[in-house]
Design a protein around this motif. Structure first.
Motif, short mmCIF file in Angstrom:
data_model
loop_
_atom_site.label_atom_id
_atom_site.label_comp_id
_atom_site.label_asym_id
_atom_site.label_seq_id
_atom_site.Cartn_x
_atom_site.Cartn_y
_atom_site.Cartn_z
N TRP A 160 44.01 -36.97 -5.58
CA TRP A 160 45.52 -37.32 -5.17
C TRP A 160 46.28 -38.24 -5.97
CZ3 TRP A 160 48.76 -34.27 -3.05
CH2 TRP A 160 50.06 -34.82 -2.38
N LYS A 161 45.27 -39.35 -6.19
CA LYS A 161 45.59 -40.81 -6.85
C LYS A 161 45.78 -40.47 -8.33
CE LYS A 161 43.34 -43.92 -3.66
NZ LYS A 161 42.29 -44.83 -3.52
N LEU A 162 45.06 -39.61 -8.83
CA LEU A 162 45.03 -39.28 -10.36
C LEU A 162 46.15 -38.45 -10.68
CD1 LEU A 162 41.49 -39.11 -11.66
CD2 LEU A 162 43.10 -40.76 -12.14
N SER A 163 46.59 -37.63 -9.64
CA SER A 163 47.66 -36.51 -9.79
C SER A 163 49.05 -37.30 -9.76
CB SER A 163 47.56 -35.65 -8.70
OG SER A 163 46.61 -34.83 -8.76
N TYR A 164 49.06 -38.43 -8.96
CA TYR A 164 50.18 -39.24 -8.66
C TYR A 164 50.40 -40.06 -10.04
CZ TYR A 164 53.29 -43.30 -7.26
OH TYR A 164 53.89 -44.21 -7.26
N THR A 165 49.36 -40.64 -10.41
CA THR A 165 49.48 -41.20 -11.77
C THR A 165 49.71 -40.46 -12.80
OG1 THR A 165 47.49 -42.85 -11.18
CG2 THR A 165 48.23 -42.95 -13.32
N CYS A 166 49.42 -39.35 -13.14
CA CYS A 166 49.67 -38.44 -14.22
C CYS A 166 51.11 -37.99 -14.08
CB CYS A 166 48.70 -37.21 -13.99
SG CYS A 166 46.95 -37.49 -14.59
N PHE A 167 51.41 -37.51 -12.55
CA PHE A 167 52.89 -37.14 -12.61
C PHE A 167 53.91 -38.13 -12.98
CE2 PHE A 167 56.69 -37.03 -9.85
CZ PHE A 167 57.18 -35.69 -10.25
N THR A 168 53.63 -39.27 -12.38
CA THR A 168 54.55 -40.52 -12.64
C THR A 168 54.49 -41.05 -14.07
OG1 THR A 168 53.88 -41.27 -10.45
CG2 THR A 168 55.25 -43.12 -11.91
N CYS A 169 53.17 -40.79 -14.88
CA CYS A 169 53.31 -41.57 -16.03
C CYS A 169 54.05 -40.36 -17.11
CB CYS A 169 51.91 -41.63 -16.72
SG CYS A 169 51.37 -43.16 -15.99
N TRP A 170 53.71 -38.89 -16.79
CA TRP A 170 54.12 -37.84 -17.83
C TRP A 170 55.86 -37.74 -17.45
CZ3 TRP A 170 52.66 -36.35 -22.25
CH2 TRP A 170 51.20 -36.44 -22.46
#
Length: 127
Positions: free
Chosen positions: A40-50
């Motif tokens: 969940w945390k990595l998904s948040y980071t990937c979504f936000t960064c990309w």
């Protein structure tokens, strides 16, 4: 003009409120269906960064050209309104005013005497 540009609040008139696209607006796991916390945390980071990176790349590659195109469109729109539509409406307003005056004179001369005569005829009938 550049003095008044607000670099913090870039949508002061709330034109694009419908574009709520933060991670929380797109993804939600209901109670009882949760992924592993690190996913969940990595998904948040990937979504936000990309999302941020792609938006910045799109605006770098296309933003100024699109803004220039829209600037030309609104300049053309303003040109037509200032130099064509508004004078045409003013001409129509002047001509309609003249036609209204002619129409009023015709009614006053031709129809009003008949209406007054009929009114006087019926005025004689009293209860």
């Amino acid at each position: 003009m550049a003095d008044a540009l607000d670099l913090i609040n870039r949508d002061p008139n709330n034109i694009n409120n419908h574009l709520q696209c933060q991670f929380e607006d797109v993804f939600a796991e209901p109670e009882g269906t949760h992924s592993i916390d690190c996913v969940w945390k990595l998904s948040y980071t990937c979504f936000t960064c990309w999302k941020g990176l792609c938006y910045k790349i799109y605006t770098i590659l296309c933003g100024m050209c699109i803004a220039a195109g829209w600037g030309c469109q609104f300049a053309e729109l303003s040109f037509y309104h200032i130099w064509f539509f508004t004078p045409c409406l003013k001409m129509c307003d002047i001509n309609c005013g003249f036609l209204k005056l002619c129409y009023t004179k015709c009614i006053d001369c031709c129809i009003e005497p008949c209406c007054v005569a009929c009114g006087m005829l019926f005025h004689q009938f009293k209860k």
